[in-house]
Design a protein around this motif. Sequence first.
Motif, PDB file in Angstrom:
ATOM      1  N   GLY A  54       0.349  -6.530  -1.724  1.00  0.00           N
ATOM      2  CA  GLY A  54      -0.460  -6.759  -2.173  1.00  0.00           C
ATOM      3  C   GLY A  54       0.177  -6.440  -3.981  1.00  0.00           C
ATOM      4  O   GLY A  54       0.747  -4.977  -4.135  1.00  0.00           O
ATOM      5  N   HIS A 110      -1.774   0.784   6.907  1.00  0.00           N
ATOM      6  CA  HIS A 110      -0.611  -0.809   7.429  1.00  0.00           C
ATOM      7  C   HIS A 110      -0.110  -0.476   8.671  1.00  0.00           C
ATOM      8  O   HIS A 110       1.008  -1.207   8.763  1.00  0.00           O
ATOM      9  CB  HIS A 110       0.239  -0.055   6.149  1.00  0.00           C
ATOM     10  N   ASP A 138      -0.624 -12.863   9.258  1.00  0.00           N
ATOM     11  CA  ASP A 138      -0.955 -12.070   7.577  1.00  0.00           C
ATOM     12  C   ASP A 138      -0.443 -10.765   8.354  1.00  0.00           C
ATOM     13  O   ASP A 138      -1.469 -10.358   9.610  1.00  0.00           O
ATOM     14  CB  ASP A 138      -1.861 -12.693   7.316  1.00  0.00           C
ATOM     15  N   ASP A 198      -7.088 -15.548  -0.594  1.00  0.00           N
ATOM     16  CA  ASP A 198      -6.908 -16.099   0.737  1.00  0.00           C
ATOM     17  C   ASP A 198      -7.531 -17.428   1.028  1.00  0.00           C
ATOM     18  O   ASP A 198      -6.670 -17.857   1.986  1.00  0.00           O
ATOM     19  CB  ASP A 198      -8.190 -14.823   0.969  1.00  0.00           C
ATOM     20  N   VAL A 258      -5.240  -6.986  10.440  1.00  0.00           N
ATOM     21  CA  VAL A 258      -5.819  -6.241   9.295  1.00  0.00           C
ATOM     22  C   VAL A 258      -7.144  -5.234  10.180  1.00  0.00           C
ATOM     23  O   VAL A 258      -7.463  -6.134  11.020  1.00  0.00           O
ATOM     24  CB  VAL A 258      -7.090  -7.125   8.350  1.00  0.00           C
ATOM     25  N   TYR A 301      -4.198 -12.682  11.600  1.00  0.00           N
ATOM     26  CA  TYR A 301      -4.438 -11.610  10.305  1.00  0.00           C
ATOM     27  C   TYR A 301      -4.890 -10.270  10.640  1.00  0.00           C
ATOM     28  O   TYR A 301      -5.715  -9.928  11.804  1.00  0.00           O
ATOM     29  CB  TYR A 301      -5.833 -12.458   9.253  1.00  0.00           C
ATOM     30  N   TYR A 329      -9.716 -11.296  -4.970  1.00  0.00           N
ATOM     31  CA  TYR A 329      -8.591 -11.464  -3.535  1.00  0.00           C
ATOM     32  C   TYR A 329      -9.100 -12.752  -2.437  1.00  0.00           C
ATOM     33  O   TYR A 329      -8.472 -13.548  -1.710  1.00  0.00           O
ATOM     34  CB  TYR A 329      -9.033 -10.343  -2.639  1.00  0.00           C
ATOM     35  N   HIS A 339       1.655  -9.876   3.204  1.00  0.00           N
ATOM     36  CA  HIS A 339       0.470 -10.800   2.143  1.00  0.00           C
ATOM     37  C   HIS A 339       0.747  -9.416   1.349  1.00  0.00           C
ATOM     38  O   HIS A 339       0.002  -8.702   1.194  1.00  0.00           O
ATOM     39  CB  HIS A 339      -0.874 -11.096   3.244  1.00  0.00           C
ATOM     40  N   GLN A 349     -12.994  -5.228   7.243  1.00  0.00           N
ATOM     41  CA  GLN A 349     -12.627  -6.263   6.220  1.00  0.00           C
ATOM     42  C   GLN A 349     -13.183  -7.736   7.367  1.00  0.00           C
ATOM     43  O   GLN A 349     -12.891  -8.196   6.112  1.00  0.00           O
ATOM     44  CB  GLN A 349     -11.411  -7.275   5.971  1.00  0.00           C
ATOM     45  N   PHE A 396     -13.315 -11.394   6.192  1.00  0.00           N
ATOM     46  CA  PHE A 396     -13.096 -12.749   7.084  1.00  0.00           C
ATOM     47  C   PHE A 396     -13.733 -14.087   7.492  1.00  0.00           C
ATOM     48  O   PHE A 396     -13.677 -15.093   7.583  1.00  0.00           O
ATOM     49  CB  PHE A 396     -11.725 -12.281   7.775  1.00  0.00           C
ATOM     50  N   ASN A 431       0.376  -2.233   0.057  1.00  0.00           N
ATOM     51  CA  ASN A 431       0.712  -2.648  -1.908  1.00  0.00           C
ATOM     52  C   ASN A 431       1.545  -1.730  -2.651  1.00  0.00           C
ATOM     53  O   ASN A 431       2.411  -0.611  -2.529  1.00  0.00           O
ATOM     54  CB  ASN A 431      -1.003  -1.918  -2.002  1.00  0.00           C
ATOM     55  N   GLN A 489       0.843  -5.972   5.071  1.00  0.00           N
ATOM     56  CA  GLN A 489       0.143  -6.086   3.763  1.00  0.00           C
ATOM     57  C   GLN A 489       0.650  -5.012   2.845  1.00  0.00           C
ATOM     58  O   GLN A 489      -0.784  -4.350   2.516  1.00  0.00           O
ATOM     59  CB  GLN A 489      -0.861  -6.938   4.120  1.00  0.00           C
TER      60      GLN A 489
HETATM   61  N1  ARG Z   1      -3.365  -5.255   0.717  1.00  0.00           N
HETATM   62  C1  ARG Z   1      -4.827  -5.621   1.867  1.00  0.00           C
HETATM   63  C2  ARG Z   1      -5.157  -4.074   1.839  1.00  0.00           C
HETATM   64  O1  ARG Z   1      -3.506  -2.573   1.505  1.00  0.00           O
HETATM   65  C3  ARG Z   1      -4.686  -6.308   2.976  1.00  0.00           C
HETATM   66  C4  ARG Z   1      -3.986  -7.831   2.611  1.00  0.00           C
HETATM   67  C5  ARG Z   1      -4.675  -8.211   4.264  1.00  0.00           C
HETATM   68  N2  ARG Z   1      -4.413  -9.679   3.977  1.00  0.00           N
HETATM   69  C6  ARG Z   1      -5.148 -10.839   3.432  1.00  0.00           C
HETATM   70  N3  ARG Z   1      -4.461 -11.480   3.838  1.00  0.00           N
HETATM   71  N4  ARG Z   1      -6.016 -10.245   2.743  1.00  0.00           N
HETATM   72  O2  ARG Z   1      -5.539  -3.639   2.272  1.00  0.00           O
END
Ligand code: ARG
Length: 616
Positions: A194, A166, A152, A357, A377, A375, A353, A192, A381, A385, A157, A155
């Motif tokens: 947004g 990103h 993943d 997930d 990310v 993931y 959110y 993934h 976060q 997770f 938005n 991601q």
């Molecule tokens: N779209 C989210 C952002 O911009 C990150 C998503 C991360 N992936 C997930 N499966 N939560 O912060």
Amino acid sequence: MAKALSEILADDVRAALTAVLGDAARGADPLIRPSDHADFQANGVLPLAKAVKGNPRELATRVAAVLAPAAGAAADAAGSAEAGTAAGAEDAEAAAETVPTSGVIAAVEVAGPGFLNLTLTAAALAAQAAERLGDPRLGVPPTAVGRTTVIDYSQPNIAKEMHVGHLRSTVIGDALVRLLEFDGRTVLRQNHLGDWGTQFGMLIQYLVEHPEARPARAEHSGEAAISWLTTLYRDARVLFESDTEFADRARKRVVTLQGGDEESLAAWREMVAESKRYFEDVYARLDVRLVDADAVGESFYNPYLAEVAADLEKRGVAVWSEGALCVFFEDIKGPDGDPVPLIVRKSDGGFGYAATDLAAVRYRVNTLKADQILYVVDSRQALHFRMVFEAARRAGYLPADVEAVHVQFGSVLGTDGKPFKTRAGKTVRLIELLDNAVDHAVATVEEKNPGLPAADTRAEAKVVGIGAVKYADLSTSRTKDYIFDLDRMVSLHGNTSVYLQYAHARIHSILRKLPAGTEVRVHGELALEPAERKLALHLDDFGATVAAVIENFEPHRLASYLYALAQTFSDFYENCPVLKAPTDAVRENRAALVELTGETLKLGLALLGISAPDQL
Ligand code: ARG
């Protein structure tokens, strides 16, 4: 497929330890490390001697005699005051007959308190190089065939600019995809996006009320698409905050959208499609593997959310608290000492959110059959997770044999050490940032290649500039913050992709200059100069490096390996003439090392997602 020499040595030393100590040595790590005094050293005798309460030097001497009874060991043992007792030596000899070793060891020396210095035969080094040369995998076997990773990453938005976070996720994710595929894994990319949530009520409502917000003509550039969408987002937000009646209509719009209303869905789809146009532009410029089919955004899981929530409640994993459906954790508390819940269903009935997930974990395990889920990310976060994985484990969505990893990364900072922003404090637009990198690279290419026609300079600058952005990200330890400094990134000196790309191009220029009829091949009978030996050893370590990178998802280790390789090569080329080699055999053998270095740089960079043209 070739095992690395370090692995062959590990097998040999393990066998010798077992021959001397029997069961006591089973499972022990021989701790093969690079050495300043020989090609490698084995440090594993010391902990073993401690475990069996033996004298480490004596044990080392006996092991040495098993490893190389005919070579250095004998001399060393004879010369050493505390060398094995007669009985020890007999043991060793008896064992030597029964322990089959690979034959790569030329000499063993007992050093210090009980280290073994190991020197390899020239033939072993040659055989390894010969096996790697010309093989597209450089002799490195895939180890994870039949296993499936879901990754993943990226991601972004919908209706928003991508930011440097990103960019990091995209670049790191892309490198991991390439590395894991190289290792034989099936890798399923999941972008993934947004693309769901309450903000769409506001956006759709605004678009319905202001059709003129769209550009007059159908705009097809990603840049134009994101430009009108960002304006739309800003204007809709202003209205939402200042006009309570609009805010009401926007909230109702969320409900109609979720109820499947066609007008709302059409506007939503339009925004998704426009945003994707922009994302795809960025991906194309970055030369990453993500394609449209990989876009499985948050909206995809919408149909499953109610069921997941009900299931979590039924299993007792989630409980109602203050009107919300929550999962609690023993060890996760806020600053006030109160437990911090993972909210599955909000008190207004909506899902957020976390619910998405949790549904995604279930889908990735049950439908996509992942045995590993990554993931990529931002580290901010981490708590999210942790809670999602733990909740999913409790619910049985994430069985024990499926690994879930938050592959976290730090922030991108400006040269002032603060979060990377424009001078006006705005998010830096990614397309602009990439254009800037290419512009910066033009100067580097011109410096290296003054007379080049402008179009060619531009084309090379693209490869250099984009490579520089990726490499700067991948060459720092993932979890650390790094400073976005274009001048440093496109520098010809230091640990940069530009340095590696030029090293690779230089290798091709050397190969082009070889006298006609030169066969590029390894000559096993030649004795090697120290610099040749060092290079051959470094080249042999490629597979082990890749394995370590995959193990901990640490691309920066591959970057360090490649940088060290380029430096080792430089040293070799200064000390060991290739074109003016003393004999044809030496020239051919050196040319083989040159070519293998080029192939290793090229494959290594490719695994990081960076291209290395033969000519620059
Ligand atoms: N779209 C989210 C952002 O911009 C990150 C998503 C991360 N992936 C997930 N499966 N939560 O912060």
